[in-house]
Every structure is written in C-alpha cells, then in structure tokens.
Write a protein that holds these residues in place. Structure first.
Motif: not given
Length: 182
Positions: A72-74, A81-87, A122-123
């Motif tokens: 996980s970078l970020y 209730d949502e998140e932003l992920d950089l994988v 993602r939620e």
C-alpha cells in the motif's frame, strides 16, 4: 511489457553459475513514507502518506536475485465512507554488494522491474467502487547492514509511476526494511 519480462528473465539466467542453486530465499518487510505527486491538465499536487510493502524472492548468488512485492503506497478518506488506495504489485531484479566478510556488514543495492499500480475507490466495507491500473517500470536503491547471512536492515528509496486516464501519478517511497533469508 513482454520485452521487459523477457529482458529480466534473460538477465537472471545469464547470471546463474554452478553455485547459483545454493542461493537463499528471502522475505522482506518495509515501512515508511510515500510522497505521491499527481499531475493532470496543468495541475500539480502532492501529498505524503504511510507506505507498507511486503516482498520476497530468491538470491541466486550473494549479489543477484529476483523479487516480488505487494504494498500500500497511499490511503486517504474521500468522504461518503469511501477511501482512495494506491496499491503496487511488482516483480524485478535485485543486486547488492556487501563490504564485510561472508556477505555481511554494510551493503549497497539496487532493484528494478515492472510494477502494476492500482488506484481504487472502496467503501469502508472493503467493496471496490471503482479501480484503474497502470503497469510501468519501477526502480530503487538502498543501503544497509547485514548482521548475518540470515538477516539485515536497510534504508530504501523506490520510484513508481502510473498513468490513469491522463492523470500522471509519481510515487517516491522512503522506507526502513528488514530482510530474513532462509
């Protein structure tokens, strides 16, 4: 992308020697900070976040090996209730040079390969609402100390890039890593 994979495989095979099969498998964990820069249509912005990466591979010789990683970078909340992920998921070659006896002591190293960076919204329930991926080369350097032939610590710098529908993302990661070889 096929030419990068072919080149990596050819380099790995070219470095094998008669003692290559007496190498060591390894697992590595890294924890640090990622500086993520986003560029889109003349706009530039950057933000830092915690990075956590788990990897492993095989040292064919004390100086040359292959690795794979996932991390996980970020990760940031974007509201509702949502998140932003950089994988990041990747594979590549690793090299290092120890300056002590029996491949211990201080070392310098480098790595390069191909990484697939995925940006996903993602939620909180882990359901992915939207995602997009980009596959590009990655590279990095490190310095560290091998306390024995089995384990060592390192300070690492890695650079990963992605292009998501015209949005350029550059991620510079600085981390402390621990590696166990068996």
């Amino acid at each position: 992308m096929k030419k990068y994979v072919s080149l990596a495989a050819a380099l790995a095979l070219a470095t094998l020697s008669t003692n290559a099969f007496a190498g060591q498998a390894f697992v590595r964990g890294e924890l640090g900070s990622s500086e993520t820069e986003v560029s889109f249509d003349g706009f530039r912005g950057s933000e830092s976040d915690t990075a956590a990466i788990l990897g492993g591979g095989y040292w064919f010789t004390p100086n040359i090996g292959v690795e794979g990683h996932v991390g996980s970078l970020y990760n940031k909340s974007v509201g509702y209730d949502e998140e932003l992920d950089l994988v990041s998921i990747g594979a590549g070659l690793v090299v290092k040079k120890n300056f002590g006896a029996d491949n211990t002591g201080f070392f310098i190293g480098a790595r390069a390969g191909i990484a697939r960076m995925t940006a996903q919204v993602r939620e909180d329930t882990w359901d992915v609402v939207d995602d997009e991926s980009s596959t590009k080369p990655y590279y990095g350097v490190n310095v560290g100390y091998d306390f024995s032939r089995r384990w060592g610590l390192s300070l690492n710098y890695d650079r990963r890039q992605g292009d998501f529908s015209g949005v350029d993302v550059d991620v510079d990661t600085y981390s402390l890593g621990g590696e166990f070889r068996f």
